[in-house]
Enzyme design. Structure first.
Site, PDB file in Angstrom:
ATOM      1  N   TRP A 157       0.871  -1.180   0.000  1.00  0.00           N
ATOM      2  CA  TRP A 157       0.000   0.000   0.000  1.00  0.00           C
ATOM      3  C   TRP A 157       0.903   1.223   0.000  1.00  0.00           C
ATOM      4  O   TRP A 157       1.566   1.507   1.003  1.00  0.00           O
ATOM      5  CB  TRP A 157      -0.910  -0.019   1.228  1.00  0.00           C
ATOM      6  CG  TRP A 157      -1.903  -1.116   1.106  1.00  0.00           C
ATOM      7  CD1 TRP A 157      -3.121  -1.039   0.511  1.00  0.00           C
ATOM      8  CD2 TRP A 157      -1.776  -2.467   1.556  1.00  0.00           C
ATOM      9  NE1 TRP A 157      -3.765  -2.256   0.547  1.00  0.00           N
ATOM     10  CE2 TRP A 157      -2.955  -3.149   1.187  1.00  0.00           C
ATOM     11  CE3 TRP A 157      -0.764  -3.178   2.219  1.00  0.00           C
ATOM     12  CZ2 TRP A 157      -3.174  -4.495   1.456  1.00  0.00           C
ATOM     13  CZ3 TRP A 157      -0.982  -4.531   2.483  1.00  0.00           C
ATOM     14  CH2 TRP A 157      -2.168  -5.174   2.107  1.00  0.00           C
ATOM     15  N   HIS A 174      -6.551   1.970   2.235  1.00  0.00           N
ATOM     16  CA  HIS A 174      -7.655   1.056   1.964  1.00  0.00           C
ATOM     17  C   HIS A 174      -8.694   1.221   3.082  1.00  0.00           C
ATOM     18  O   HIS A 174      -8.429   1.911   4.073  1.00  0.00           O
ATOM     19  CB  HIS A 174      -7.198  -0.404   1.840  1.00  0.00           C
ATOM     20  CG  HIS A 174      -6.396  -0.934   2.999  1.00  0.00           C
ATOM     21  ND1 HIS A 174      -5.981  -2.226   3.092  1.00  0.00           N
ATOM     22  CD2 HIS A 174      -5.937  -0.326   4.134  1.00  0.00           C
ATOM     23  CE1 HIS A 174      -5.298  -2.411   4.215  1.00  0.00           C
ATOM     24  NE2 HIS A 174      -5.267  -1.270   4.868  1.00  0.00           N
ATOM     25  N   ARG A 200      -3.485   6.790  -2.080  1.00  0.00           N
ATOM     26  CA  ARG A 200      -2.203   6.093  -2.222  1.00  0.00           C
ATOM     27  C   ARG A 200      -1.212   6.973  -2.957  1.00  0.00           C
ATOM     28  O   ARG A 200      -1.609   7.744  -3.841  1.00  0.00           O
ATOM     29  CB  ARG A 200      -2.369   4.765  -2.975  1.00  0.00           C
ATOM     30  CG  ARG A 200      -2.994   3.717  -2.095  1.00  0.00           C
ATOM     31  CD  ARG A 200      -3.056   2.353  -2.749  1.00  0.00           C
ATOM     32  NE  ARG A 200      -4.040   1.525  -2.034  1.00  0.00           N
ATOM     33  CZ  ARG A 200      -4.410   0.311  -2.386  1.00  0.00           C
ATOM     34  NH1 ARG A 200      -3.882  -0.250  -3.451  1.00  0.00           N
ATOM     35  NH2 ARG A 200      -5.297  -0.350  -1.685  1.00  0.00           N
ATOM     36  N   GLN A 214     -13.291   2.973  -2.028  1.00  0.00           N
ATOM     37  CA  GLN A 214     -13.429   1.532  -1.857  1.00  0.00           C
ATOM     38  C   GLN A 214     -14.666   1.229  -1.042  1.00  0.00           C
ATOM     39  O   GLN A 214     -15.217   2.107  -0.380  1.00  0.00           O
ATOM     40  CB  GLN A 214     -12.234   0.978  -1.044  1.00  0.00           C
ATOM     41  CG  GLN A 214     -11.009   0.660  -1.854  1.00  0.00           C
ATOM     42  CD  GLN A 214      -9.999  -0.159  -1.054  1.00  0.00           C
ATOM     43  OE1 GLN A 214     -10.050  -0.248   0.159  1.00  0.00           O
ATOM     44  NE2 GLN A 214      -9.070  -0.765  -1.760  1.00  0.00           N
ATOM     45  N   VAL A 257      -6.146 -11.783   5.823  1.00  0.00           N
ATOM     46  CA  VAL A 257      -7.101 -12.870   5.574  1.00  0.00           C
ATOM     47  C   VAL A 257      -6.341 -14.171   5.359  1.00  0.00           C
ATOM     48  O   VAL A 257      -5.199 -14.184   4.913  1.00  0.00           O
ATOM     49  CB  VAL A 257      -8.004 -12.577   4.335  1.00  0.00           C
ATOM     50  CG1 VAL A 257      -9.046 -11.530   4.661  1.00  0.00           C
ATOM     51  CG2 VAL A 257      -7.176 -12.181   3.122  1.00  0.00           C
ATOM     52  N   ALA A 311     -14.040 -11.069   4.875  1.00  0.00           N
ATOM     53  CA  ALA A 311     -13.998  -9.655   4.511  1.00  0.00           C
ATOM     54  C   ALA A 311     -13.684  -9.534   3.028  1.00  0.00           C
ATOM     55  O   ALA A 311     -13.136 -10.469   2.423  1.00  0.00           O
ATOM     56  CB  ALA A 311     -12.932  -8.934   5.329  1.00  0.00           C
TER      57      ALA A 311
HETATM   58  N1  PHE Z   1      -7.761  -3.953   1.568  1.00  0.00           N
HETATM   59  C1  PHE Z   1      -7.399  -4.713   0.418  1.00  0.00           C
HETATM   60  C2  PHE Z   1      -6.855  -3.759  -0.631  1.00  0.00           C
HETATM   61  O1  PHE Z   1      -7.118  -2.623  -0.586  1.00  0.00           O
HETATM   62  C3  PHE Z   1      -8.559  -5.479  -0.144  1.00  0.00           C
HETATM   63  C4  PHE Z   1      -9.077  -6.551   0.773  1.00  0.00           C
HETATM   64  C5  PHE Z   1      -9.999  -6.268   1.733  1.00  0.00           C
HETATM   65  C6  PHE Z   1      -8.637  -7.863   0.651  1.00  0.00           C
HETATM   66  C7  PHE Z   1     -10.495  -7.249   2.590  1.00  0.00           C
HETATM   67  C8  PHE Z   1      -9.100  -8.854   1.472  1.00  0.00           C
HETATM   68  C9  PHE Z   1     -10.026  -8.528   2.429  1.00  0.00           C
HETATM   69  O2  PHE Z   1      -6.111  -4.157  -1.498  1.00  0.00           O
END
Ligand code: PHE
Length: 348
Positions: A157, A174, A200, A214, A257, A311
Site C-alpha cells: 500500500w 484502503h 495512495r 473503496q 485474511v 472480509a
Molecule cells: N484492503 C485490500 C486492498 O485494498 C482489499 C481486501 C480487503 C482484501 C479485505 C481482502 C479482504 O487491497
C-alpha cells in the site's frame, strides 16, 4: 389685478393642468399656481392695493378660485397617477402562462450513485452501511491487520504519511482499518459494509488514481465459511452486472485474511470468449477477499476458536469503469461536466 385677469388666470391654469401628463409636470404646475410663490398667492397680496368696495368680492373670488384649482389639481393627480400605474403595469407585465426558466441542478457523481446502489444491494442482504476516518492511525491501517512494522507487505500500500514521529498517522490506503474499528466496537454477529475514500502515493495513469473510493465488507459470526463469502459476493456481482454472471475465486494473498482470494466475474462484454476488456482471459477481477485472519480476530478481542469471519475490499472506480465502459479512471475526478452529466439520472 381685476376680475378679468383672474378669469384669464383660471383658464390658463385649467389648460395647463389638463396638459400635465406626469407627476413632475403636476408638481411644477402646483408650484406655479398654488405654491407659496404661486399666482394665487400673488393675487392675494394685491388685495391691499384694492379699494374697500372691491376688496371683499375680489378676495372671495380668489379664495373660490384657489379651492377650485386645488380640487382640479387633486382630480388631475388621480388621473395622472392612474395612467402612470397602468403604463408601469403594462411594461412590467408578467405572463403567468409562460413556462418558468429552468433551474440548473447538479447531479450525483457517478461514484456516489454507485456507492448508494452497492449499499442498497447489501442492505437487502442484511448489511449495515457505516463510515470511518480517512486520516487513520497506522495501528488500524496496518498493525492490527496483521501487517507489523517492517513487514514487506506494508509497502504494497503506497501510503501517504501525515505524521510519522511520535505516532504514525496516514491517509488510509484502503478501507480495511474499518474491519478493526468495527470489531472493536461491536460484538458478533457483525455484518457491515464501509464505503469511503482512500489515498495512495501513486502516479496517475488510465487505471491509477492517488485518490479513489473503496467499499469494505465484513461479516463475523459463529460458523461462517468461505461458502457464505462466495455466495454473498456472487449475489452482489449478479445484482450489479446481471443475473447470468459466472463467478470465480482464485488464491491471493492479503496479510489480514487466510485464505485470501481474488474474486472475478466472467466478462460481460465477450461472455468469456476473450476481448480487450478482459485482456483475452474471459475473466475480470473485481475485488480481494478472504477469511478474517485469526490474528486480526485476536487483536480485537474476539475468540478465534469460536468466531470466524470474512472480509472483502473493492474499488468503486473499477466497478464503475466496467459498468459504464469507461476506459480512463482520471475522468471521474476532473470535474468535466461533459463527462459527469452523462450520469444524470434521478437517484434515491
Ligand atoms: N484492503 C485490500 C486492498 O485494498 C482489499 C481486501 C480487503 C482484501 C479485505 C481482502 C479482504 O487491497
Amino acid at each position: 389685478m381685476g376680475t378679468d385677469q383672474l378669469d384669464q388666470l383660471r383658464r390658463d391654469a385649467h389648460a395647463q393642468l389638463d396638459a400635465a401628463r406626469t407627476t413632475d409636470e403636476l408638481s411644477d404646475w402646483h408650484a406655479r399656481y398654488l405654491g407659496r410663490k404661486g399666482a394665487l398667492t400673488d393675487a392675494m397680496r394685491q388685495l391691499g392695493a384694492l379699494s374697500d368696495e372691491e376688496r371683499p368680492a375680489f378676495g372671495k373670488a380668489v379664495n373660490a378660485l384657489k379651492t377650485e384649482l386645488s380640487d382640479a389639481f387633486e382630480a388631475r393627480q388621480e388621473i395622472v397617477r392612474g395612467a402612470q400605474l397602468n403604463e408601469h403595469l403594462a411594461s412590467d407585465a408578467i405572463d403567468v402562462t409562460l413556462p418558468g426558466r429552468p433551474v440548473d441542478l447538479g447531479t450525483l457523481h457517478p461514484i456516489t450513485q454507485l456507492v448508494r446502489e452497492v449499499s442498497s444491494i447489501f442492505a437487502h442482504l442484511g448489511f449495515q452501511t457505516i463510515e470511518g476516518p480517512e486520516v487513520e492511525d497506522a495501528y488500524y491501517a496496518f498493525d492490527a491487520l496483521n501487517i507489523p512494522k517492517d513487514h514487506p507487505a506494508r509497502d504494497v500500500w503506497d501510503t501517504i504519511f501525515v505524521q510519522s514521529e511520535s505516532r504514525e498517522i496516514v491517509l488510509r490506503p484502503h478501507t480495511s482499518p474499518m474491519q478493526v474499528r468495527t470489531m472493536e466496537r461491536l460484538k458478533p454477529p457483525v455484518r457491515v459494509i464501509v464505503p469511503g475514500r482512500c489515498y495512495r502515493y501513486e502516479a496517475l495513469d488510465a487505471t491509477h488514481e492517488w485518490h479513489f473510493q473503496q467499499v469494505e465488507g465484513l461479516a463475523v459470526d459463529e460458523h461462517l465459511t468461505m461458502t457464505d463469502l462466495k455466495g454473498t459476493l456472487a449475489e452482489f456481482a449478479r445484482q450489479l452486472f446481471g443475473p447470468q454472471r459466472k463467478v470465480r475465486f482464485r488464491c491471493d494473498y492479503f496479510p489480514f485474511v487466510e485464505p485470501g482470494v481474488d474474486f472475478a466475474i466472467d466478462c460481460m462484454v465477450c461472455h468469456g470468449d476473450g476481448c480487450r476488456v478482459c485482456k483475452g482471459t474471459g475473466w475480470i477481477e473485481i475485488l480481494g477477499a478472504g477469511m478474517v485472519h485469526p490474528n486480526v480476530l485476536a487483536n480485537v478481542g474476539y475468540d478465534p476458536d469460536r468466531y470466524t469471519g470474512w472480509a472483502f475490499g473493492c474499488g468503486f472506480e473499477r466497478l464503475a469503469m466496467l459498468k459504464y465502459g469507461i476506459t480512463d479512471i482520471r475522468a471521474f475526478y476532473q470535474s468535466d461536466l461533459r463527462f459527469l452529466s452523462q450520469f444524470d439520472r434521478a437517484t434515491a
